[in-house]
Write a protein that holds these residues in place. Structure first.
Motif, PDB file in Angstrom:
ATOM      1  N   GLU A  16       1.041  -1.147  -0.133  1.00 13.53           N
ATOM      2  CA  GLU A  16      -0.103  -0.078  -0.135  1.00 13.53           C
ATOM      3  C   GLU A  16       0.790   1.336  -0.107  1.00 13.53           C
ATOM      4  O   GLU A  16       0.621   2.142  -0.808  1.00 13.53           O
ATOM      5  CB  GLU A  16      -0.874  -0.220   1.041  1.00 13.53           C
ATOM      6  CG  GLU A  16      -1.937   1.019   1.407  1.00 13.53           C
ATOM      7  CD  GLU A  16      -3.127   1.082   2.300  1.00 13.53           C
ATOM      8  OE1 GLU A  16      -3.834   1.846   2.485  1.00 13.53           O
ATOM      9  OE2 GLU A  16      -2.803  -0.121   3.105  1.00 13.53           O
ATOM     10  N   LEU A  17       1.811   1.132   0.977  1.00 17.26           N
ATOM     11  CA  LEU A  17       2.735   2.576   0.936  1.00 17.26           C
ATOM     12  C   LEU A  17       3.650   2.548  -0.451  1.00 17.26           C
ATOM     13  O   LEU A  17       3.893   3.617  -0.984  1.00 17.26           O
ATOM     14  CB  LEU A  17       3.903   1.946   2.036  1.00 17.26           C
ATOM     15  CG  LEU A  17       3.393   2.599   3.416  1.00 17.26           C
ATOM     16  CD1 LEU A  17       4.574   2.033   4.466  1.00 17.26           C
ATOM     17  CD2 LEU A  17       3.225   4.128   3.487  1.00 17.26           C
ATOM     18  N   GLN A  18       4.155   1.348  -1.015  1.00 15.81           N
ATOM     19  CA  GLN A  18       4.930   1.380  -2.232  1.00 15.81           C
ATOM     20  C   GLN A  18       3.872   2.040  -3.268  1.00 15.81           C
ATOM     21  O   GLN A  18       4.511   2.984  -4.164  1.00 15.81           O
ATOM     22  CB  GLN A  18       5.308   0.155  -2.672  1.00 15.81           C
ATOM     23  CG  GLN A  18       6.418  -0.507  -1.865  1.00 15.81           C
ATOM     24  CD  GLN A  18       6.580  -1.969  -2.215  1.00 15.81           C
ATOM     25  OE1 GLN A  18       5.935  -2.960  -1.750  1.00 15.81           O
ATOM     26  NE2 GLN A  18       7.937  -2.017  -3.078  1.00 15.81           N
ATOM     27  N   ILE A  19       2.595   1.646  -3.471  1.00 16.73           N
ATOM     28  CA  ILE A  19       1.906   2.276  -4.460  1.00 16.73           C
ATOM     29  C   ILE A  19       1.624   3.751  -4.237  1.00 16.73           C
ATOM     30  O   ILE A  19       1.607   4.572  -5.321  1.00 16.73           O
ATOM     31  CB  ILE A  19       0.137   1.571  -4.414  1.00 16.73           C
ATOM     32  CG1 ILE A  19       0.425   0.284  -4.811  1.00 16.73           C
ATOM     33  CG2 ILE A  19      -0.613   2.404  -4.998  1.00 16.73           C
ATOM     34  CD1 ILE A  19      -0.816  -0.732  -4.753  1.00 16.73           C
ATOM     35  N   LYS A  20       1.559   4.376  -3.038  1.00 19.52           N
ATOM     36  CA  LYS A  20       1.429   5.750  -2.724  1.00 19.52           C
ATOM     37  C   LYS A  20       2.694   6.565  -3.221  1.00 19.52           C
ATOM     38  O   LYS A  20       2.355   7.487  -3.583  1.00 19.52           O
ATOM     39  CB  LYS A  20       1.211   5.773  -1.130  1.00 19.52           C
ATOM     40  CG  LYS A  20       0.787   7.100  -0.790  1.00 19.52           C
ATOM     41  CD  LYS A  20       0.707   7.320   0.949  1.00 19.52           C
ATOM     42  CE  LYS A  20       0.736   8.653   1.181  1.00 19.52           C
ATOM     43  NZ  LYS A  20       0.435   8.854   2.762  1.00 19.52           N
ATOM     44  N   TRP A  21       3.981   5.737  -2.866  1.00 22.16           N
ATOM     45  CA  TRP A  21       4.930   6.471  -3.320  1.00 22.16           C
ATOM     46  C   TRP A  21       5.194   6.613  -4.870  1.00 22.16           C
ATOM     47  O   TRP A  21       6.053   7.438  -5.211  1.00 22.16           O
ATOM     48  CB  TRP A  21       6.311   5.768  -2.612  1.00 22.16           C
ATOM     49  CG  TRP A  21       6.449   5.660  -1.186  1.00 22.16           C
ATOM     50  CD1 TRP A  21       6.063   6.600  -0.170  1.00 22.16           C
ATOM     51  CD2 TRP A  21       6.949   4.422  -0.231  1.00 22.16           C
ATOM     52  NE1 TRP A  21       6.351   6.093   0.999  1.00 22.16           N
ATOM     53  CE2 TRP A  21       6.892   4.911   0.960  1.00 22.16           C
ATOM     54  CE3 TRP A  21       7.494   3.331  -0.594  1.00 22.16           C
ATOM     55  CZ2 TRP A  21       7.225   4.151   2.195  1.00 22.16           C
ATOM     56  CZ3 TRP A  21       8.078   2.453   0.350  1.00 22.16           C
ATOM     57  CH2 TRP A  21       7.756   2.990   1.734  1.00 22.16           C
ATOM     58  N   LEU A  22       4.666   5.685  -5.371  1.00 18.74           N
ATOM     59  CA  LEU A  22       4.731   5.907  -6.990  1.00 18.74           C
ATOM     60  C   LEU A  22       3.750   6.295  -7.720  1.00 18.74           C
ATOM     61  O   LEU A  22       3.774   6.583  -8.828  1.00 18.74           O
ATOM     62  CB  LEU A  22       4.957   4.143  -7.418  1.00 18.74           C
ATOM     63  CG  LEU A  22       6.375   3.226  -6.824  1.00 18.74           C
ATOM     64  CD1 LEU A  22       6.162   1.905  -7.146  1.00 18.74           C
ATOM     65  CD2 LEU A  22       7.600   3.816  -7.303  1.00 18.74           C
ATOM     66  N   SER A  23       2.669   6.580  -7.103  1.00 20.41           N
ATOM     67  CA  SER A  23       1.489   7.227  -7.558  1.00 20.41           C
ATOM     68  C   SER A  23       1.624   8.689  -7.853  1.00 20.41           C
ATOM     69  O   SER A  23       2.395   9.449  -6.869  1.00 20.41           O
ATOM     70  CB  SER A  23       0.365   6.990  -6.836  1.00 20.41           C
ATOM     71  OG  SER A  23      -0.092   5.685  -6.670  1.00 20.41           O
ATOM     72  N   PRO A  24       1.347   9.343  -8.815  1.00 19.27           N
ATOM     73  CA  PRO A  24       1.546  10.750  -9.143  1.00 19.27           C
ATOM     74  C   PRO A  24       0.761  11.459  -8.261  1.00 19.27           C
ATOM     75  O   PRO A  24      -0.150  11.084  -7.691  1.00 19.27           O
ATOM     76  CB  PRO A  24       0.814  10.916 -10.336  1.00 19.27           C
ATOM     77  CG  PRO A  24       0.714   9.720 -11.376  1.00 19.27           C
ATOM     78  CD  PRO A  24       0.716   8.725  -9.845  1.00 19.27           C
ATOM     79  N   LYS A  25       1.582  12.640  -7.564  1.00 18.08           N
ATOM     80  CA  LYS A  25       0.917  13.558  -6.651  1.00 18.08           C
ATOM     81  C   LYS A  25      -0.172  14.272  -7.229  1.00 18.08           C
ATOM     82  O   LYS A  25      -0.043  14.736  -8.323  1.00 18.08           O
ATOM     83  CB  LYS A  25       1.985  14.437  -6.013  1.00 18.08           C
ATOM     84  CG  LYS A  25       2.838  13.641  -5.279  1.00 18.08           C
ATOM     85  CD  LYS A  25       4.186  14.594  -4.669  1.00 18.08           C
ATOM     86  CE  LYS A  25       4.985  13.897  -3.925  1.00 18.08           C
ATOM     87  NZ  LYS A  25       5.984  14.811  -3.321  1.00 18.08           N
ATOM     88  N   LYS A  26      -1.249  14.360  -6.711  1.00 21.15           N
ATOM     89  CA  LYS A  26      -2.611  15.120  -6.922  1.00 21.15           C
ATOM     90  C   LYS A  26      -2.299  16.412  -6.669  1.00 21.15           C
ATOM     91  O   LYS A  26      -1.822  16.909  -5.669  1.00 21.15           O
ATOM     92  CB  LYS A  26      -3.886  14.517  -6.210  1.00 21.15           C
ATOM     93  CG  LYS A  26      -4.159  13.114  -6.588  1.00 21.15           C
ATOM     94  CD  LYS A  26      -5.485  12.711  -6.084  1.00 21.15           C
ATOM     95  CE  LYS A  26      -5.680  11.238  -6.374  1.00 21.15           C
ATOM     96  NZ  LYS A  26      -6.986  10.716  -5.417  1.00 21.15           N
ATOM     97  N   GLU A  27      -2.494  17.223  -7.791  1.00 23.77           N
ATOM     98  CA  GLU A  27      -2.455  18.654  -7.674  1.00 23.77           C
ATOM     99  C   GLU A  27      -3.567  19.254  -6.997  1.00 23.77           C
ATOM    100  O   GLU A  27      -4.790  18.975  -7.120  1.00 23.77           O
ATOM    101  CB  GLU A  27      -2.459  19.092  -8.991  1.00 23.77           C
ATOM    102  CG  GLU A  27      -1.085  19.145  -9.748  1.00 23.77           C
ATOM    103  CD  GLU A  27      -0.890  19.782 -11.022  1.00 23.77           C
ATOM    104  OE1 GLU A  27      -1.859  20.655 -11.231  1.00 23.77           O
ATOM    105  OE2 GLU A  27      -0.008  19.395 -11.937  1.00 23.77           O
ATOM    106  N   ILE A  28      -3.447  20.184  -5.973  1.00 24.15           N
ATOM    107  CA  ILE A  28      -4.420  20.807  -5.301  1.00 24.15           C
ATOM    108  C   ILE A  28      -4.763  22.114  -6.079  1.00 24.15           C
ATOM    109  O   ILE A  28      -4.042  23.055  -6.169  1.00 24.15           O
ATOM    110  CB  ILE A  28      -4.045  21.210  -3.798  1.00 24.15           C
ATOM    111  CG1 ILE A  28      -3.766  19.712  -3.159  1.00 24.15           C
ATOM    112  CG2 ILE A  28      -5.282  21.913  -3.175  1.00 24.15           C
ATOM    113  CD1 ILE A  28      -3.294  19.982  -1.862  1.00 24.15           C
TER     114      ILE A  28
END
Length: 285
Positions: A272-284
């Protein structure tokens, strides 16, 4: 007082006799001396050779008590651990190849890791899903769980991706650093001839192997580094990148739904953490 004058011929005879007397050499005595000196030298050389031969034998015998240096020790320790755990892991029973050896060799070469020697040991235990064990430089031993492969229905590409993660952990010495301490460093390369081998050090090493493999695994910071390294290798290969992300999702689902693999996150924190680290950051916005 009258001078006594000797005839010249008599003087010559006396002089010649004295000369012969002075020049006379007893060659038989010299021969004896030379012979004795030669025998003494021969005996000395023979004695020296015997001494060298004995010293070499002692040296060879003492060398049998040499302990491995650091670069050789990890093969030795890994073999000890594998033998100790063979009844549980059953890695010594012949299993399918899964085509991993050839695929993983090409995988390593593709990303610039040439000349790597490795072996893959397939186990019957679901508790060690996948793991690389410490070995000598540029030689690697991988454990892969057959129940894990079957449960996940893993392809040779997916197995190779997990092995590459494990490969990076070993290259970074994460496993070794959890075991090495001062007592072990002092142990490397020593000779215990005439002494008692400190078996407690080896017992301690094997206990730490158990701790890493069965219980504690790797830290979040180490997992983060490995995950980001995987990203740097795979990001430009869209097919492998997507496979890697899908693999992490499959493992995440497995550890949440299958009780046999609930300890996975304890060893590798976490899909779960790995997916989070690799996922594109959502722009606010």
């Amino acid at each position: 007082m009258k001078k006594i004058i000797l005839p010249l011929s008599l003087l010559f005879q006396i002089s010649s006799y004295a000369q012969v007397e002075n020049e006379f050499v007893d060659f038989s005595k010299i021969k004896k001396v030379l012979k004795k000196d030669g025998l003494d030298e021969e005996a000395r050389i023979k004695l020296e050779k015997e001494k060298e031969k004995k010293a070499q034998k002692v040296k060879e015998m003492q060398s049998k008590y040499n302990l491995p240096v650091r670069s050789e020790f990890w093969d030795f320790a890994t073999e000890l651990w594998l033998v100790k755990n063979a009844p549980v892991l059953k890695w010594d029973i012949k299993k399918p190849d899964y085509g991993v050896n050839e695929y993983f060799s090409k995988f390593l070469n593709k990303y610039g890791h040439f000349g790597v020697k490795f072996r893959v040991l397939y186990t019957e235990s679901p508790n060690v899903t996948h793991m690389a064990l410490p070995s000598s430089e540029n030689q690697f031993t991988f454990l892969i769980s057959v129940p894990f492969i079957r449960t996940m229905d893993l392809t040779k590409a997916e197995i190779s991706l997990l092995m590459f993660e494990d490969y990076l952990r070993i290259k970074n010495e994460y496993f070794i650093k959890k075991i090495e301490d001062k007592s072990l460093m002092d142990f490397f390369g020593t000779n215990y001839y005439g002494k008692k081998l400190d078996k407690e050090i080896l017992k301690k090493v094997l206990a730490k192997y158990d701790e890493v493999i069965w219980d504690k695994g790797f830290e979040v910071s180490e997992q983060y580094t490995v995950t980001k390294s995987m990203e740097s290798y795979l990001r430009n290969d869209l097919e492998l990148w997507n496979r890697y992300m899908d693999l992490l999702s499959k493992i995440q689902t497995l550890v949440k739904t299958n009780i046999l693999y609930k300890g996975y996150n304890k060893i590798y924190p976490s899909p779960e953490l790995q997916i989070k680290w690799l996922s594109p950051k959502k722009e606010i916005l």
